[in-house]
Write a protein that holds these residues in place. Structure first.
Motif, PDB file in Angstrom:
ATOM      1  N   HIS B 210       0.799  -1.238  -0.105  1.00 26.42           N
ATOM      2  CA  HIS B 210      -0.002  -0.071   0.081  1.00 26.42           C
ATOM      3  C   HIS B 210       1.018   1.291  -0.106  1.00 26.42           C
ATOM      4  CE1 HIS B 210      -2.399   3.040   2.606  1.00 26.42           C
ATOM      5  NE2 HIS B 210      -2.919   2.986   1.354  1.00 26.42           N
ATOM      6  N   TYR B 211       0.609   2.135  -0.907  1.00 29.86           N
ATOM      7  CA  TYR B 211       1.264   3.584  -1.085  1.00 29.86           C
ATOM      8  C   TYR B 211       1.007   4.010   0.288  1.00 29.86           C
ATOM      9  CZ  TYR B 211       2.369   3.196  -5.843  1.00 29.86           C
ATOM     10  OH  TYR B 211       2.604   2.800  -7.345  1.00 29.86           O
ATOM     11  N   PRO B 212       2.174   4.516   1.030  1.00 32.80           N
ATOM     12  CA  PRO B 212       1.945   5.147   2.441  1.00 32.80           C
ATOM     13  C   PRO B 212       1.303   6.587   1.981  1.00 32.80           C
ATOM     14  CG  PRO B 212       3.987   4.072   2.259  1.00 32.80           C
ATOM     15  CD  PRO B 212       3.535   3.975   0.961  1.00 32.80           C
ATOM     16  N   GLY B 213       0.393   7.061   2.863  1.00 34.91           N
ATOM     17  CA  GLY B 213      -0.128   8.226   2.742  1.00 34.91           C
ATOM     18  C   GLY B 213      -1.177   8.412   1.745  1.00 34.91           C
ATOM     19  N   THR B 214      -1.546   7.184   1.034  1.00 31.60           N
ATOM     20  CA  THR B 214      -2.800   7.181   0.343  1.00 31.60           C
ATOM     21  C   THR B 214      -3.905   6.530   1.348  1.00 31.60           C
ATOM     22  OG1 THR B 214      -2.477   4.949  -0.527  1.00 31.60           O
ATOM     23  CG2 THR B 214      -1.524   6.905  -1.636  1.00 31.60           C
ATOM     24  N   ALA B 215      -5.058   6.854   0.812  1.00 35.32           N
ATOM     25  CA  ALA B 215      -6.139   6.474   1.687  1.00 35.32           C
ATOM     26  C   ALA B 215      -6.181   4.916   2.276  1.00 35.32           C
ATOM     27  CB  ALA B 215      -7.592   6.664   0.988  1.00 35.32           C
ATOM     28  N   MET B 216      -6.793   4.413   3.446  1.00 34.27           N
ATOM     29  CA  MET B 216      -6.722   3.016   3.569  1.00 34.27           C
ATOM     30  C   MET B 216      -8.105   2.571   3.000  1.00 34.27           C
ATOM     31  SD  MET B 216      -4.216   2.320   5.349  1.00 34.27           S
ATOM     32  CE  MET B 216      -4.461   1.043   6.382  1.00 34.27           C
TER      33      MET B 216
END
Lengths: 53, 325
Positions: B210-216
């Motif tokens: 998961h790209y850190p900083g993008t939404a969960m």
């Protein structure tokens, strides 16, 4: 190289055949379990993110 | 020339791997050939000295000319004759392989090394296809078990009483790189992966990240996930079609997304993991998968965008969209 190895393998033709197979298998195993896992992250065809190139 | 004399010029049939064969081949080249020269000399009237020498050699070999067509007989007779009869005979042999035996060994070893390198490359291709798939499957199983274990014990995770804080959208911030955060299902491909946090090479070695900083998952914004284009991960992502479902399972909820776009972009296209993917309406809840394109290379990125269709509580059972997964 291969002729030299073949020449050095002992125990006549059966011994040479078995020895060759064992040597090839050992070389393949070393590559498969140690060398490839070590060099694989360095190779370029695995970049998947966008952004940082 | 008579047929028996032409026989000398024929290449020997004995393919013995020694210098003799090479010498014979040299002789068997037409017109400039020593043998032909000898034969021509011999066919002149018997006043010529050379012809006598040749005849003597024939007699010494005790072989009639008709039998000289085979390789061994040819060389045993011609070897003593050619240096005397033909100018430059031995020199011609040296011109075919004018280097020492050491050079020959070096060249042969270099050839063997190149063949070996080719075989190693083939083995590496096999490793990339099957070896890595097995390794990734192992790690995925471990991550899967880990996720089950984590979700089974309700610790500081959002419990019904603790979550009513909508002002803070990043409620579960304690996700460290490499932690498993959920499961990603692609029913079209019949695949499930555990998704981890982070897109560094170490994070995504065995799982999509998961790209850190993008939404969960389920949050307003864009839940962006990167995965290798390897047979165990996003290999067949190009087979995904519009309206396919992409399902994300978290500790509490199933999120069912529907694919809206499949795109191929340059690696610099960071906007595809932005909160609103290009071509989508602002304010929606999106999911984006990125992988490299084409297979085995990295000069493009294959992108799948999906939009949240619905969600269902995990206690309500598995969603029907999963199919047999």
């Amino acid at each position: 190289m291969y002729a030299w190895i073949w020449h050095k393998l002992p125990f006549g033709l059966p011994g040479k055949v078995v020895g060759s197979v064992l040597l090839a298998a050992a070389a393949a195993a070393i590559l498969w379990f140690w060398v490839f896992p070590a060099i694989e992250p360095v190779l370029p065809f695995d970049d998947v993110q966008v952004g940082t190139p | 020339m008579t047929p028996s004399e032409q026989g000398h010029a024929r290449p020997p049939e004995d393919p013995a791997d020694d210098d003799t064969v090479l010498l014979d081949r040299v002789r068997s080249t037409p017109a400039t050939d020593d043998t032909v020269l000898l034969d021509r000399v011999r066919s002149t009237p018997a006043t010529d000295d050379t012809a006598i020498i040749v005849a003597g050699a024939m007699a010494a070999g005790a072989t009639p000319p008709d039998r000289l067509t085979t390789g061994d007989a040819d060389t045993t007779v011609l070897r003593p004759v050619s240096p005397t009869a033909a100018d430059g005979g031995p020199r011609r042999h040296r011109r075919l392989w004018p280097y020492g035996p050491q050079t020959r060994t070096v060249v042969r070893t270099a050839g063997e090394l190149m063949i070996t390198f080719g075989l190693i490359l083939l083995l590496f291709a096999a490793y990339e296809l099957w070896g890595k798939a097995a390794i990734v499957a192992d790690h995925q199983n471990a991550l899967d078990a880990q996720l089950d274990q984590e979700w089974a014990q309700p610790t500081v995770a959002p419990s019904p009483g603790a979550t009513p804080a909508p002002s803070q959208p990043a409620a579960p911030p304690l996700v460290l790189p490499g932690d498993a955060i959920g499961r990603l299902y692609l029913p079209r491909l019949g695949s499930m992966w555990v998704v981890v946090e982070g897109v560094e090479p170490a994070d995504i070695e065995y799982a999509p990240g998961h790209y850190p900083g993008t939404a969960m998952p389920g949050q307003s914004g864009n839940f962006a996930v990167a995965g290798h284009r390897s047979p165990a991960i996003f290999w067949d992502l190009d087979r995904v079609q519009g309206e396919d479902v992409v399902i994300v399972e978290t500790q509490t909820t199933w999120f069912i997304y529907k694919v809206t776009q499949l795109r191929i972009v340059p690696p610099s296209a960071v906007e595809v993991v932005g909160p609103v993917p290009p071509g989508e309406a602002p304010g929606g809840t999106y999911l984006t998968l990125t992988t490299c394109n084409p297979k085995w290379d990295n000069y493009e990125r294959l992108i799948v965008h999906a939009r949240l269709d619905r969600s269902q509580d995990r206690s309500a059972g598995r969603p029907a969209e999963l199919g047999g997964l």
